[in-house]
Every structure is written in C-alpha cells, then in structure tokens.
Write an enzyme that holds these catalytic residues in place. Structure first.
Site, PDB file in Angstrom:
ATOM      1  N   CYS A  69       2.408   3.830   2.324  1.00 36.43           N
ATOM      2  CA  CYS A  69       1.987   2.624   1.586  1.00 36.43           C
ATOM      3  C   CYS A  69       2.530   2.642   0.162  1.00 36.43           C
ATOM      4  CB  CYS A  69       0.457   2.576   1.597  1.00 36.43           C
ATOM      5  SG  CYS A  69      -0.262   1.372   0.469  1.00 36.43           S
ATOM      6  N   CYS A  72      -0.105   2.285  -2.574  1.00 37.32           N
ATOM      7  CA  CYS A  72      -0.883   3.531  -2.652  1.00 37.32           C
ATOM      8  C   CYS A  72      -0.157   4.564  -3.498  1.00 37.32           C
ATOM      9  CB  CYS A  72      -1.129   4.109  -1.257  1.00 37.32           C
ATOM     10  SG  CYS A  72      -2.089   3.059  -0.159  1.00 37.32           S
TER      11      CYS A  72
END
Length: 147
Positions: A69, A72
């Site tokens: 991600c 993230c």
C-alpha cells in the site's frame, strides 16, 4: 497511594505495573529489563494483538497497513514520529493486514491505512486514510479526551 497502570512490554509481552506518575521516567520491564516505551510503534501479529489491546491500561492506537500500500508506506514515518510524541500515554501498534488477515476481518478493515484507537480493550474510534504526524497526534488526543 499512586494509581498503578498495567503496561504490556513491547519486547516480551509481559504485563508490568507502573505508577501513573512514573510513566515518563523511562520504566523498564520487570521480566526482560528492556524499556517499556521505545518511541517507536510495535509490530504485532494476531497472537500478540489481544494482549496488547486488552491488557494495556493506556489507550492503544493501531495502524492497520500492508507493505504493498503506497499511502501506508508514505504514512509510516509520520506514524513513527507520532509514537515519539504520544508515548508514554498512548501505545502505538502496527498490524500488517496481509500477515494478520484474521484481525483485518475481525475489525472489518475495508481500506488501508486505517487507524483505530482502543481503550479498555474495545475500539472507541477509527479513521481511514493517511495522515501526517501533527494531524494524527491531534486526532488521538482529541478522541482519547472525548472517550
């Protein structure tokens, strides 16, 4: 007599009692003798998650994330910076949703990163999406005060 708080060691998962007014005095674990607060988030697996969320008497902030991600990875340094600012009054954990799919399912994590705040073993608030350190710290402080 001072109020005693249970603090789970980020290294060996032992539950320690620490006087509330001594949290900022760099307490160490009674079992492994390592620092109870490292100013860094603690990576936890499914096996360690429940103990940290359920046994810490301070609020626990959890970052549900995944290595693939982009947001993230972008938020990770801000989350680490927030740990330095929020500890010792808040424990910060990281849960890799790929490695701990059972936790992602249990907490119905639909998007990542998702930040969830737990107090007394139960979720009290969550926020989806990446945040910078200032916004993250402000959200945690405001939410913990309101709970």
């Amino acid at each position: 007599m001072a109020e005693s708080l249970h603090i789970v060691c980020p290294h060996c998962d032992a539950v320690n009692r620490v006087a509330g007014e001594r949290l900022a005095d760099q307490p160490v674990c009674g079992k492994c003798a390592k620092a109870l607060f490292t100013a860094q988030p603690t990576d936890v697996s499914s096996a360690r998650f429940d103990k940290h969320v359920g046994r810490n008497d301070i609020p626990v902030l959890v970052d549900f994330w995944a290595a693939w991600c982009g947001p993230c990875r972008m938020m990770a340094p801000a989350y680490a910076q927030a740990a330095g600012r929020l500890e010792p009054h808040v424990r910060l954990l990281k849960v890799d949703t790929e490695a701990s799919q059972d936790l992602a399912a249990r907490y119905d994590i639909r998007s990542i990163p998702t930040i969830a705040l737990f107090q007394g073993g139960r979720e009290i608030a969550r926020q989806a999406g990446a945040m910078d350190a200032n916004r993250l710290v402000a959200w945690v402080q405001q939410t913990a005060r309101a709970a």
